[in-house]
Design an enzyme around this catalytic site. Structure first.
Site, mmCIF file in Angstrom:
data_model
loop_
_atom_site.group_PDB
_atom_site.id
_atom_site.type_symbol
_atom_site.label_atom_id
_atom_site.label_comp_id
_atom_site.label_asym_id
_atom_site.label_seq_id
_atom_site.Cartn_x
_atom_site.Cartn_y
_atom_site.Cartn_z
ATOM 1 C CB ILE A 13 -95.736 21.478 32.531
ATOM 2 C CG1 ILE A 13 -96.884 20.349 33.130
ATOM 3 C CG2 ILE A 13 -94.556 20.755 32.048
ATOM 4 C CD1 ILE A 13 -96.316 19.806 34.601
ATOM 5 C CB VAL A 153 -93.373 16.924 37.526
ATOM 6 C CG1 VAL A 153 -91.951 17.099 37.196
ATOM 7 C CG2 VAL A 153 -94.003 17.680 36.720
ATOM 8 C CE LYS A 204 -97.538 12.869 30.797
ATOM 9 N NZ LYS A 204 -97.066 13.197 32.105
ATOM 10 C CG HIS A 242 -99.808 -11.713 46.886
ATOM 11 N ND1 HIS A 242 -98.552 -11.213 46.075
ATOM 12 C CD2 HIS A 242 -100.162 -12.784 46.692
ATOM 13 C CE1 HIS A 242 -98.417 -12.222 45.349
ATOM 14 N NE2 HIS A 242 -99.460 -13.325 45.804
ATOM 15 C CB CYS A 258 -102.407 13.913 34.397
ATOM 16 S SG CYS A 258 -101.562 15.477 34.663
HETATM 17 N N1 SAJ Z 1 -106.429 8.756 43.114
HETATM 18 C C1 SAJ Z 1 -107.223 7.804 43.752
HETATM 19 N N2 SAJ Z 1 -106.753 6.660 44.198
HETATM 20 C C2 SAJ Z 1 -105.425 6.763 44.369
HETATM 21 C C3 SAJ Z 1 -104.473 7.640 43.886
HETATM 22 C C4 SAJ Z 1 -104.887 8.744 43.076
HETATM 23 O O1 SAJ Z 1 -108.510 7.852 43.638
HETATM 24 O O2 SAJ Z 1 -104.685 5.641 44.729
HETATM 25 C C5 SAJ Z 1 -106.881 10.024 42.332
HETATM 26 C C6 SAJ Z 1 -106.678 11.262 43.194
HETATM 27 O O3 SAJ Z 1 -107.581 11.713 44.162
HETATM 28 C C7 SAJ Z 1 -106.777 12.122 41.951
HETATM 29 C C8 SAJ Z 1 -106.475 11.533 40.622
HETATM 30 O O4 SAJ Z 1 -106.357 10.210 41.336
HETATM 31 O O5 SAJ Z 1 -108.215 12.575 41.804
HETATM 32 C C9 SAJ Z 1 -104.961 11.771 40.133
HETATM 33 O O6 SAJ Z 1 -104.151 12.021 41.019
HETATM 34 P P1 SAJ Z 1 -102.625 11.416 41.284
HETATM 35 O O7 SAJ Z 1 -101.940 11.559 42.294
HETATM 36 O O8 SAJ Z 1 -102.492 10.012 40.827
HETATM 37 O O9 SAJ Z 1 -101.942 12.001 39.677
HETATM 38 P P2 SAJ Z 1 -101.619 13.641 39.235
HETATM 39 O O10 SAJ Z 1 -102.928 13.704 38.237
HETATM 40 O O11 SAJ Z 1 -101.605 14.512 39.974
HETATM 41 O O12 SAJ Z 1 -100.307 13.329 38.362
HETATM 42 C C10 SAJ Z 1 -100.194 12.459 37.349
HETATM 43 C C11 SAJ Z 1 -98.893 11.559 37.770
HETATM 44 N N3 SAJ Z 1 -98.841 10.418 37.145
HETATM 45 C C12 SAJ Z 1 -98.771 9.100 37.669
HETATM 46 O O13 SAJ Z 1 -98.443 9.157 38.809
HETATM 47 C C13 SAJ Z 1 -98.408 8.055 36.558
HETATM 48 C C14 SAJ Z 1 -97.827 12.379 37.366
HETATM 49 O O14 SAJ Z 1 -96.356 11.789 37.765
HETATM 50 C C15 SAJ Z 1 -97.875 13.079 36.131
HETATM 51 O O15 SAJ Z 1 -96.659 13.806 35.620
HETATM 52 C C16 SAJ Z 1 -99.067 13.675 36.048
HETATM 53 O O16 SAJ Z 1 -100.108 12.634 36.271
HETATM 54 C C17 SAJ Z 1 -98.815 14.339 34.522
HETATM 55 O O17 SAJ Z 1 -98.548 15.622 34.349
HETATM 56 O O18 SAJ Z 1 -99.332 13.616 33.392
#
Ligand code: SAJ
Length: 421
Positions: A13, A153, A204, A242, A258
């Site tokens: 970041i 982000v 956050k 739905h 995160c």
């Molecule tokens: N995942 C699932 N199923 C889903 C979506 C994601 O199993 O339907 C898993 C992914 O495979 C991965 C994990 O979740 O292992 C996290 O991936 P992600 O794409 O959801 O998120 P990050 O950790 O890359 O980024 C998140 C984001 N937060 C949200 O979407 C609420 C991002 O916007 C934040 O800025 C970031 O955390 C952060 O820096 O906090």
């Protein structure tokens, strides 16, 4: 107005943020205690993988708008972007935030602004950063403004989202929040919403917790469907018709720095209330073991060791980041059980892992596991894979490979969320 900005912590970041401020006219000093990072950046070299970051950093380092050092200097604005990991006992480790604040105490002057960006436990801005800054002898916020302004982000889209996403700004008072807004407005196009520090800290953590809890629900649904003998992917597809339902995807677990971390901050401080959050974390953390159980059913024990080809080891698709990756945990569990595991991941450059080509890994393997649905795996050469494999089983933990394509080359298709029996 062109600010002099000092950013403490040049990680995933801090560095993009520093480069962005520099691109939009500020003079930025990036500070990191890691001499390797600083030395590389002095030559304009970025050692983390993020689209377009290398180009941006080269541009601003060449233009001398971004300079780097291991210690801070005087500036108008100080931004803290250091890691806030969790310890083995799942409690938050705020020591980097404390150390970063200590590091700037001798450099702050009246009229400065200090901004904490790191995901932090509730109250950190007032209870950790403020008292340390007061050691300077100045009054906070009367002499030195202070606030919390987390980023939102998505790794893989950081530069785009830094500009476009809205932000929440928690000021120690309204004046601090307005001044922070002015600083970020040099490059942020999204809305900026002002509030107090604790509300911003809670937002956050809760944004990531919201996603984690929803993924946990999808994972629980996957286990239910496996038990009942129906297909979770069909259930989700139909539920999502739905107008007010939008299931996320089940998978082999939740990784990254995160979602897999932040909810614990709330559990640590308010565990007696945050029961749903804790249970969701435990659900998601249990998924690698669940995939291991599926594999044990697909490959019942026999004399000689089974070979498993695992495609994708990062925490999510199309990035190089393996932090908290559930697939790495799965690989460790498999190796612990005596399986020979061959890893394929064209994105990963970290030398801690022995990686093979798809062909090498599939040769003589009994099972192919799709761990991460990188886009390079979209069109797998299944015919070649089928010829190279010793066995004939494919386990798709992401519902990403087309079942028909697998079956058409004579392989058996299994997917997380549908019973393998
Ligand atoms: N995942 C699932 N199923 C889903 C979506 C994601 O199993 O339907 C898993 C992914 O495979 C991965 C994990 O979740 O292992 C996290 O991936 P992600 O794409 O959801 O998120 P990050 O950790 O890359 O980024 C998140 C984001 N937060 C949200 O979407 C609420 C991002 O916007 C934040 O800025 C970031 O955390 C952060 O820096 O906090």
């Amino acid at each position: 107005m062109s600010h002099k900005i000092c950013i403490i912590g040049l990680g995933y970041i801090g560095l993009p943020t520093a480069a962005m401020f520099a691109k939009y006219g500020a003079h930025v000093l990036g500070v990191d205690v890691n001499t390797k990072v600083v030395e590389a950046l002095r030559c304009g070299k970025v050692i983390i993988e993020e689209p377009f970051l290398q180009e941006l950093v080269s541009e601003v380092v060449d233009a001398k708008r971004l300079q780097v050092a291991t210690t801070p200097q005087e500036a108008d604005v100080f931004i803290i972007t250091v890691p806030t990991p969790i310890l083995n006992n799942k409690n938050s480790d705020m020591s980097y935030v404390a150390a970063a604040t200590e590091a700037i105490v001798d450099y702050v002057r009246p009229g400065n602004l200090v901004i904490l960006e790191s995901t932090s436990r509730i109250g950190a801005t007032e209870e950790i950063v403020k008292p340390i800054l007061e050691k300077s002898g100045y009054r906070i916020p009367e002499d030195i403004g202070l606030g919390y302004c987390p980023e939102r982000v998505l790794p893989g889209k950081i530069l785009e989202e830094l500009v476009q996403n809205s932000r929440i700004i928690g000021g120690l008072n309204k004046d601090c929040a307005s001044r922070i807004k002015e600083v970020y407005s040099t490059f942020v196009k999204g809305e900026m919403y002002m509030t107090d520090t604790r509300t911003a800290e809670m937002c956050k953590i809760m944004e990531n917790t919201f996603r984690d809890v929803n993924i946990a629900l999808a994972n629980e649904l996957a286990l239910l469907c496996e038990k009942i003998g129906i297909n979770v992917w069909e259930v989700i597809d139909l539920c999502n018709k739905h107008p007010r339902v939008n299931f996320l995807s089940p998978g082999p677990g939740v990784g990254g720095h995160c979602l897999a971390v932040d909810p614990w901050f709330i559990v640590e401080q308010y565990g007696e209330i945050a029961k749903l959050i804790r249970t969701s974390r435990e659900m998601n953390d249990s998924m690698p073991k669940h995939v291991l159980e599926m594999i044990n059913q697909l490959l019942p024990q026999r004399q000689e060791s089974h070979k498993i080809a695992v495609l994708g080891i990062t925490y999510k698709p199309d990035i190089d980041d393996v932090r908290e990756s559930p697939i790495i945990e799965l690989v460790e569990l498999l190796e612990h059980q005596g399986f020979e595991v061959a890893l394929v991941d064209p994105y990963v450059k970290c030398e801690d892992y022995v990686l093979q080509t798809l062909e090498e890994a599939c040769k003589g393997s009994d099972l192919l596991v799709l761990g991460v649905n990188h886009s390079v795996f979209d069109d797998l050469p299944l015919k070649v894979i089928a010829e190279l494999m010793r066995g004939n089983k494919v386990l798709d933990t992401r519902h990403s490979i087309r079942e028909n394509d697998v079956v058409n080359v004579g392989l058996e298709y299994y997917v997380l969320g549908k019973s393998v029996r």
